[in-house]
Design an enzyme around this catalytic site. Structure first.
Site, mmCIF file in Angstrom:
data_model
loop_
_atom_site.group_PDB
_atom_site.id
_atom_site.type_symbol
_atom_site.label_atom_id
_atom_site.label_comp_id
_atom_site.label_asym_id
_atom_site.label_seq_id
_atom_site.Cartn_x
_atom_site.Cartn_y
_atom_site.Cartn_z
ATOM 1 N N VAL A 177 0.340 -1.129 -0.058
ATOM 2 C CA VAL A 177 -0.489 0.018 0.004
ATOM 3 C C VAL A 177 0.035 1.184 0.511
ATOM 4 O O VAL A 177 0.126 2.782 -1.076
ATOM 5 C CB VAL A 177 -1.080 -0.425 0.656
ATOM 6 C CG1 VAL A 177 -1.654 -1.391 1.049
ATOM 7 C CG2 VAL A 177 -0.585 -0.039 2.519
ATOM 8 N N GLY A 178 1.931 0.805 -0.041
ATOM 9 C CA GLY A 178 2.751 2.394 0.073
ATOM 10 C C GLY A 178 4.343 1.745 -0.194
ATOM 11 O O GLY A 178 4.465 0.949 0.428
ATOM 12 N N GLY A 221 8.236 4.468 -0.254
ATOM 13 C CA GLY A 221 9.524 5.072 -0.447
ATOM 14 C C GLY A 221 10.406 4.893 0.468
ATOM 15 O O GLY A 221 10.932 3.636 0.398
ATOM 16 N N ALA A 222 11.050 6.236 0.521
ATOM 17 C CA ALA A 222 12.931 6.024 0.932
ATOM 18 C C ALA A 222 12.652 5.135 2.537
ATOM 19 O O ALA A 222 14.290 5.086 1.775
ATOM 20 C CB ALA A 222 13.823 7.628 0.941
ATOM 21 N N MET A 223 11.741 5.341 3.089
ATOM 22 C CA MET A 223 12.013 4.980 4.195
ATOM 23 C C MET A 223 11.662 3.760 4.401
ATOM 24 O O MET A 223 12.144 2.340 5.385
ATOM 25 C CB MET A 223 11.475 5.422 5.277
ATOM 26 C CG MET A 223 11.300 6.686 5.401
ATOM 27 S SD MET A 223 13.584 7.219 6.310
ATOM 28 C CE MET A 223 14.210 8.392 5.731
ATOM 29 N N GLY A 224 11.267 3.100 3.185
ATOM 30 C CA GLY A 224 10.530 1.723 3.147
ATOM 31 C C GLY A 224 9.561 0.900 2.021
ATOM 32 O O GLY A 224 8.838 1.976 1.431
ATOM 33 N N VAL A 240 4.914 -0.145 2.823
ATOM 34 C CA VAL A 240 4.082 -0.277 3.691
ATOM 35 C C VAL A 240 3.441 -1.567 3.063
ATOM 36 O O VAL A 240 3.327 -1.540 1.796
ATOM 37 C CB VAL A 240 3.870 0.823 3.970
ATOM 38 C CG1 VAL A 240 2.290 0.446 4.779
ATOM 39 C CG2 VAL A 240 4.675 1.849 4.859
ATOM 40 N N LYS A 271 5.580 -1.988 8.251
ATOM 41 C CA LYS A 271 6.181 -1.665 7.790
ATOM 42 C C LYS A 271 7.286 -2.060 7.658
ATOM 43 O O LYS A 271 8.578 -2.500 8.645
ATOM 44 C CB LYS A 271 6.466 0.045 8.168
ATOM 45 C CG LYS A 271 7.562 1.005 7.548
ATOM 46 C CD LYS A 271 7.416 2.120 8.294
ATOM 47 C CE LYS A 271 8.007 3.285 7.096
ATOM 48 N NZ LYS A 271 7.991 4.918 8.080
ATOM 49 N N ASP A 284 11.007 14.298 10.232
ATOM 50 C CA ASP A 284 10.406 14.498 9.759
ATOM 51 C C ASP A 284 8.939 14.607 8.898
ATOM 52 O O ASP A 284 8.595 13.960 9.010
ATOM 53 C CB ASP A 284 10.686 13.008 9.113
ATOM 54 C CG ASP A 284 10.603 12.834 7.653
ATOM 55 O OD1 ASP A 284 10.596 13.854 6.799
ATOM 56 O OD2 ASP A 284 10.177 11.385 6.437
#
Length: 511
Positions: free
Chosen positions: A21-22, A24-27, A29, A45, A148
């Site tokens: 479902v998601g 990005g740079a952090m991982g 989800v 996550k 952040d």
């Protein structure tokens, strides 16, 4: 249609992964089911492998534990329920799954009303205050600096008790300020929202979050950024945050002077000049809440909603039993036999039991389709009446990792087809993007939905009428060339905006 290889995977002998479902740079989800608790839906996550240096691994368990404690302390922080490391030694944590909208989605089209701004900002401040005050852990007080804060890290849900409720995401990767502990100088954050001291790699305290909050408050009230760099590089943002003064609020917004002063104070370059605690901001907000409220003027923003948070107008996805949804209808569609099998984009109106569906069909490599499934989607429309009524329908798929994929399409508004498409877009207020793979054109591989700003939808209806009644006709190619030139000039500005507000994750998720 391609499916994520992790679909159905059982994690820690307990959590069954569903869709991604998601990302990005952090991982990444995933939505998942907790099989131990009877299928309760959770969000999981996984931290990005790029972040997995030894220091991060050593801190992970402590961060996850403190995040869980923080979620218990404040109702305005997403709760962490569990954590662990998978068979590939990738850390993950399990969170409550929240069905809502990210703040970045809410403010893409128009600023918040003053009353809604005050409510949501108060919630955000209460969550931050809990973190800044600290969590007792192993005999020490752990003060948590988020590092952040930005609209995409705020989710707004409907709570049956209190109504609209804002919660802060991603405290799981926050920098922990332990008593008597030294900070590392590693950089973590989103450039558009970083404080001057964060850009310099200096030690951070709660006032760094207050600067980021100031940028977010400015954006909530205007949909714009208070400072913009000359380019989107680290150096460009370093200069913007350290040297550029925030743009003053436009007078037509009608915002109280006290609110403008508060936001500008949060944006002070020197942390000593900002409010020194979240409590100071809460007190100012409380005073503003006691005064008569002046609604902010609506402004249009053409940045498209991220996937899965978008809503189809008129409830058209909620179909009666036995009737396929719009997405299901689109997935059954085949690449037209009169179109060449190559990388092209074209528009058409599909007829369905649910009415006309305006669609943009695009053929790409299969890998590119997978890479674009979680893109930020942006749309914009440019109209030219002379020398020939022509509409340029601009769609952009963007990820920081894979860059932009422009999907321009021209509609001749003197033609019946062009007028039909323009009116269908205006009527539905959204459209579907149909992805076809070069090596499998017989069936649509993926469908995305792209919403249209209501003001743009109104203009599409007007432009269709202008095109039909216009007496100027001829030289359609000349109009295309003019519009193409306009697009080339717009591209850098559009990309700069998307890079500034790019979300870490898109979709309906909780962390």
């Amino acid at each position: 249609m391609n499916r994520d290889p992790s679909y159905g995977r059982l994690l820690a002998n307990r959590y069954q992964l569903a869709e991604l479902v998601g990302e990005g740079a952090m991982g990444r989800v995933y939505r998942a089911k907790d099989t131990v608790l009877g299928g309760v839906v959770v969000a999981i996550k996984f931290l990005s492998q790029a972040l997995l240096n030894q220091n991060m691994r050593d801190r992970f368990e402590k961060e996850a534990t403190i995040s869980a404690l923080l979620g218990e302390k404040s109702n305005h922080v997403v709760r962490v329920k569990d954590y662990g490391v998978d068979e590939n030694n990738i850390p993950f944590y399990v969170m409550e799954y929240l069905s809502g909208e990210s703040l970045s989605d809410i403010i893409r089209y128009q600023p918040l009303s003053l009353s809604r701004f005050l409510i949501l900002t108060r919630h955000i401040c209460l969550g931050l205050e809990s973190a800044h005050q600290g969590i007792p852990f192993s005999g020490e007080l752990c003060r948590i600096i988020h590092r952040d804060i930005k609209p995409s890290n705020i989710i707004v849900i409907q709570d049956p008790t209190v109504g609209e409720l804002a919660k802060i995401l991603d405290f799981g990767i926050a920098k922990l300020i332990l008593a008597n502990a030294s900070q590392t100088q590693s950089f973590m954050g989103t450039l558009a929202y970083c404080s001057p001291e964060q850009m310099k790699g200096q030690q951070l305290d709660n006032r760094s979050d207050i600067y980021s909050l100031g940028i977010m408050m400015y954006e909530m009230l205007t949909t714009d950024m208070p400072v913009m760099p000359q380019n989107s590089s680290f150096g460009g943002w370093y200069q913007a945050h350290n040297e550029f003064q925030p743009e003053p609020f436009k007078s037509h917004l009608g915002l109280p002077n006290a609110l403008q002063n508060l936001v500008m104070a949060c944006l002070a370059k020197a942390k000593e000049d900002r409010p020194q605690s979240i409590r100071n901001i809460l007190q100012e907000l409380e005073e503003l809440n006691q005064t008569p409220k002046v609604p902010a003027t609506t402004q249009s923003s053409q940045v498209e909603n991220p996937p899965s948070t978008q809503k189809v107008n008129s409830g058209q996805e909620q179909t009666v039993k036995g009737t396929p949804s719009l997405t299901e209808i689109c997935l059954q569609h085949a690449w037209p036999k009169d179109k060449p099998v190559k990388k092209i984009v074209f528009a058409q109106v599909l007829q369905s039991p649910l009415g006309e569906i305006p669609v943009l069909s695009v053929m790409l490599d299969k890998t590119d389709i997978v890479n674009r499934m979680s893109s930020i989607r942006y749309n914009q429309f440019l109209f030219l009446n002379y020398p020939h009524p022509m509409l340029l329908w601009i769609t952009l798929l963007y990820t920081k990792k894979h860059g932009p994929r422009w999907l321009p399409c021209y509609l001749d508004l003197k033609s019946h087809k062009g007028q039909q498409l323009s009116r269908a877009l205006a009527s539905l207020g959204s459209y579907r993007i149909l992805f076809f793979a070069l090596d499998h054109p017989e069936r649509c591989q993926h469908v995305s939905t792209s919403n249209i700003d209501p003001q743009n939808a109104n203009m599409l209806e007007k432009w269709a009428g202008i095109g039909k009644s216009s007496k100027t006709s001829g030289y359609p190619q000349a109009s295309k060339e003019i519009l193409k030139g306009e697009l080339e000039q717009l591209k850098p500005k559009i990309l700069l905006k998307l890079e500034a507000v790019e979300t870490n994750f898109s979709g309906d998720f909780s962390g």
